[in-house]
Design a protein around this motif. Structure first.
Motif, PDB file in Angstrom:
ATOM      1  N   MET A   1      -7.362   2.466  -2.973  1.00  0.00           N
ATOM      2  CA  MET A   1      -7.285   3.554  -3.949  1.00  0.00           C
ATOM      3  C   MET A   1      -7.967   4.813  -3.430  1.00  0.00           C
ATOM      4  O   MET A   1      -7.481   5.935  -3.654  1.00  0.00           O
ATOM      5  N   ALA A   2      -9.064   4.651  -2.718  1.00  0.00           N
ATOM      6  CA  ALA A   2      -9.731   5.816  -2.133  1.00  0.00           C
ATOM      7  C   ALA A   2      -8.837   6.479  -1.097  1.00  0.00           C
ATOM      8  O   ALA A   2      -8.766   7.717  -1.012  1.00  0.00           O
ATOM      9  N   SER A   3      -8.143   5.683  -0.304  1.00  0.00           N
ATOM     10  CA  SER A   3      -7.230   6.230   0.692  1.00  0.00           C
ATOM     11  C   SER A   3      -6.082   6.991   0.038  1.00  0.00           C
ATOM     12  O   SER A   3      -5.718   8.087   0.464  1.00  0.00           O
ATOM     13  N   ILE A   4      -5.525   6.407  -1.030  1.00  0.00           N
ATOM     14  CA  ILE A   4      -4.435   7.087  -1.739  1.00  0.00           C
ATOM     15  C   ILE A   4      -4.915   8.402  -2.329  1.00  0.00           C
ATOM     16  O   ILE A   4      -4.245   9.443  -2.221  1.00  0.00           O
ATOM     17  N   ARG A   5      -6.095   8.381  -2.917  1.00  0.00           N
ATOM     18  CA  ARG A   5      -6.617   9.616  -3.536  1.00  0.00           C
ATOM     19  C   ARG A   5      -6.930  10.692  -2.499  1.00  0.00           C
ATOM     20  O   ARG A   5      -6.910  11.882  -2.816  1.00  0.00           O
TER      21      ARG A   5
ATOM     22  N   TYR B   1       0.834  -1.206   0.000  1.00  0.00           N
ATOM     23  CA  TYR B   1       0.000   0.000   0.000  1.00  0.00           C
ATOM     24  C   TYR B   1       0.866   1.253   0.000  1.00  0.00           C
ATOM     25  O   TYR B   1       0.642   2.179  -0.790  1.00  0.00           O
ATOM     26  N   PHE B   2       1.844   1.315   0.907  1.00  0.00           N
ATOM     27  CA  PHE B   2       2.654   2.537   1.000  1.00  0.00           C
ATOM     28  C   PHE B   2       3.563   2.708  -0.220  1.00  0.00           C
ATOM     29  O   PHE B   2       3.862   3.834  -0.619  1.00  0.00           O
ATOM     30  N   THR B   3       3.973   1.596  -0.825  1.00  0.00           N
ATOM     31  CA  THR B   3       4.704   1.696  -2.092  1.00  0.00           C
ATOM     32  C   THR B   3       3.814   2.341  -3.149  1.00  0.00           C
ATOM     33  O   THR B   3       4.233   3.254  -3.869  1.00  0.00           O
ATOM     34  N   ALA B   4       2.576   1.880  -3.242  1.00  0.00           N
ATOM     35  CA  ALA B   4       1.641   2.444  -4.223  1.00  0.00           C
ATOM     36  C   ALA B   4       1.346   3.913  -3.928  1.00  0.00           C
ATOM     37  O   ALA B   4       1.302   4.742  -4.847  1.00  0.00           O
ATOM     38  N   GLU B   5       1.154   4.249  -2.662  1.00  0.00           N
ATOM     39  CA  GLU B   5       0.862   5.633  -2.294  1.00  0.00           C
ATOM     40  C   GLU B   5       2.016   6.555  -2.676  1.00  0.00           C
ATOM     41  O   GLU B   5       1.806   7.645  -3.243  1.00  0.00           O
ATOM     42  N   GLN B   6       3.240   6.137  -2.371  1.00  0.00           N
ATOM     43  CA  GLN B   6       4.401   6.977  -2.684  1.00  0.00           C
ATOM     44  C   GLN B   6       4.625   7.082  -4.185  1.00  0.00           C
ATOM     45  O   GLN B   6       4.946   8.163  -4.704  1.00  0.00           O
ATOM     46  N   LEU B   7       4.447   5.984  -4.912  1.00  0.00           N
ATOM     47  CA  LEU B   7       4.620   6.032  -6.366  1.00  0.00           C
ATOM     48  C   LEU B   7       3.534   6.882  -7.019  1.00  0.00           C
ATOM     49  O   LEU B   7       3.785   7.587  -8.001  1.00  0.00           O
ATOM     50  N   ALA B   8       2.320   6.852  -6.471  1.00  0.00           N
ATOM     51  CA  ALA B   8       1.227   7.647  -7.037  1.00  0.00           C
ATOM     52  C   ALA B   8       1.533   9.132  -6.970  1.00  0.00           C
ATOM     53  O   ALA B   8       1.120   9.904  -7.848  1.00  0.00           O
ATOM     54  N   ALA B   9       2.275   9.548  -5.943  1.00  0.00           N
ATOM     55  CA  ALA B   9       2.609  10.965  -5.780  1.00  0.00           C
ATOM     56  C   ALA B   9       3.593  11.465  -6.837  1.00  0.00           C
ATOM     57  O   ALA B   9       3.800  12.677  -6.965  1.00  0.00           O
ATOM     58  N   THR B  10       4.189  10.554  -7.618  1.00  0.00           N
ATOM     59  CA  THR B  10       5.140  10.960  -8.660  1.00  0.00           C
ATOM     60  C   THR B  10       4.456  11.255  -9.991  1.00  0.00           C
ATOM     61  O   THR B  10       5.114  11.633 -10.953  1.00  0.00           O
TER      62      THR B  10
ATOM     63  N   VAL C   1      -3.375  11.948  -2.373  1.00  0.00           N
ATOM     64  CA  VAL C   1      -2.854  12.343  -3.691  1.00  0.00           C
ATOM     65  C   VAL C   1      -4.076  12.519  -4.593  1.00  0.00           C
ATOM     66  O   VAL C   1      -4.471  11.596  -5.318  1.00  0.00           O
ATOM     67  N   PRO C   2      -4.721  13.686  -4.542  1.00  0.00           N
ATOM     68  CA  PRO C   2      -6.015  13.873  -5.219  1.00  0.00           C
ATOM     69  C   PRO C   2      -6.001  13.558  -6.706  1.00  0.00           C
ATOM     70  O   PRO C   2      -7.021  13.116  -7.257  1.00  0.00           O
ATOM     71  N   ASP C   3      -4.874  13.791  -7.375  1.00  0.00           N
ATOM     72  CA  ASP C   3      -4.824  13.549  -8.817  1.00  0.00           C
ATOM     73  C   ASP C   3      -4.172  12.213  -9.153  1.00  0.00           C
ATOM     74  O   ASP C   3      -3.713  11.995 -10.275  1.00  0.00           O
ATOM     75  N   ALA C   4      -4.146  11.300  -8.182  1.00  0.00           N
ATOM     76  CA  ALA C   4      -3.517  10.002  -8.396  1.00  0.00           C
ATOM     77  C   ALA C   4      -4.166   9.256  -9.558  1.00  0.00           C
ATOM     78  O   ALA C   4      -5.398   9.232  -9.690  1.00  0.00           O
ATOM     79  N   HIS C   5      -3.338   8.628 -10.388  1.00  0.00           N
ATOM     80  CA  HIS C   5      -3.804   7.822 -11.517  1.00  0.00           C
ATOM     81  C   HIS C   5      -3.660   6.359 -11.107  1.00  0.00           C
ATOM     82  O   HIS C   5      -2.552   5.797 -11.105  1.00  0.00           O
ATOM     83  N   LEU C   6      -4.772   5.747 -10.733  1.00  0.00           N
ATOM     84  CA  LEU C   6      -4.757   4.407 -10.148  1.00  0.00           C
ATOM     85  C   LEU C   6      -5.718   3.482 -10.880  1.00  0.00           C
ATOM     86  O   LEU C   6      -6.714   3.921 -11.436  1.00  0.00           O
ATOM     87  N   SER C   7      -5.413   2.199 -10.845  1.00  0.00           N
ATOM     88  CA  SER C   7      -6.352   1.190 -11.342  1.00  0.00           C
ATOM     89  C   SER C   7      -6.097  -0.115 -10.606  1.00  0.00           C
ATOM     90  O   SER C   7      -5.078  -0.274  -9.913  1.00  0.00           O
TER      91      SER C   7
END
Length: 316
Positions: free
Chosen positions: A61-65, A34-43, A68-74
């Motif tokens: 994904m909701a937590s990451i967004r 999860y934290f790997t995804a969260e940190q990568l999403a911020a890039t 990181v409001p503009d996170a591109h996730l799937s």
């Protein structure tokens, strides 16, 4: 002034942009993943969370967004314990290339009895190692199509004290959960180093890197409700342990650096700076038993037979 002297030191709080890149994180809905995804999403990268459970992936994904409001996730439905299901992964991703896969997902059992996957493999070895071994083959064309693809295998500090029993890889004769888990992570790490040797032998542009989180405790991890919740009392009780270990947010940082840093090289091992347990990411020496090419070659051959994969895992 040389480019090396002008290079900004790696800052875990100011990651480089990865806009336009796509990364797959297996087990991206919880823990280190999860934290790997969260940190990568911020890039600015597109981060794909590989997970068996759609609801948990949606929650992650909701937590990451929320951070990181503009996170591109799937989300990619992914069950590493079901080898046949992995064959369609590349088609389901629907990408023309994949910049990195983070082999993170894993199972850790604390108590007997010994359990097996649907394919008849011991659950921890089958999921943690064999599942990722097979997944690499099906992702090989997408990784090879990237300008500089990476396979980042997430190991464990627990693997340092273990040795592989090549005659009992699946703990059929002697099953002890903690040891079996440590050996499954050692198998993953050995695979990561052997994959790099094979990629270099064919002059592939893909790199294979190994990383580990050190000592990463839930009680030292910041809350990400409802993904995970750490109470103030739990954090207070864990403060003495913070002298030696860290939370899972910090534990993800060596993994993230292994994905992003252009200075990372294939065959390297990345972990926390302080005794391999806590601190900022650094490249550390590879223990001899993890770098043993003869053991790795035998493990590779056995893994190929058990998974029915191409001996070269699809890399050409």
């Amino acid at each position: 002034m040389s480019s090396a002297s002008r290079r900004r030191p790696w800052d875990v709080h100011r990651l480089p942009s990865a806009e336009g890149s796509t990364f797959l994180v297996t087990g991206g809905n919880a823990g280190i993943g999860y934290f790997t995804a969260e940190q990568l999403a911020a890039t600015g990268a597109h981060v794909v969370l590989g997970s068996r459970d759609r609801a948990k992936a949606d929650t992650a994904m909701a937590s990451i967004r929320s951070r990181v409001p503009d996170a591109h996730l799937s989300h990619l439905p992914l069950d590493l314990a079901d080898l046949a299901s992995l064959k369609s992964v590349a088609d389901r991703l629907d990408l023309d290339h994949l910049d990195a896969v983070v082999h993170n997902a894993g199972v850790a059992l604390d108590d007997p009895p010994r359990r097996e996957t649907g394919d008849g493999h011991e659950l921890m070895f089958g999921t943690n190692h064999l599942g990722h071994f097979a997944l690499t083959q099906w992702l090989a064309p997408l990784l090879s199509a990237a300008p500089a693809g990476r396979v980042v295998t997430v190991g464990s500090f627990a693997a340092r004290s273990e040795r592989l029993d090549l005659d009992d890889l699946q703990s059929t004769l002697d099953y002890r959960p903690k040891r079996t888990y440590g050996r499954s992570k050692l198998a993953q790490m050995s695979f990561g180093f052997e994959l790099d040797r094979r990629l270099r032998a064919i002059n592939s542009t893909v790199l294979s890197v190994v990383a580990h989180p050190g000592g990463a405790l839930d009680s030292l991890t910041p809350s990400r409700p409802p993904v995970s919740v750490t109470t103030a009392a739990e954090r207070l009780r864990a403060l003495p342990a913070a002298l030696l270990v860290q939370g899972k947010d910090a534990g993800a940082r060596p993994v993230v650096r292994a994905v992003l840093d252009p200075e990372v090289r294939g065959g390297q091992l990345w972990g926390p700076r302080v005794f391999g347990l806590r601190g900022t990411p650094r490249c550390e020496p590879v223990p001899a038993h993890m770098a043993d090419a003869e053991v790795a070659a035998r493990l590779w051959a056995a893994s190929g037979e058990l998974t029915g994969t191409d001996p070269d895992l699809g890399f050409r």
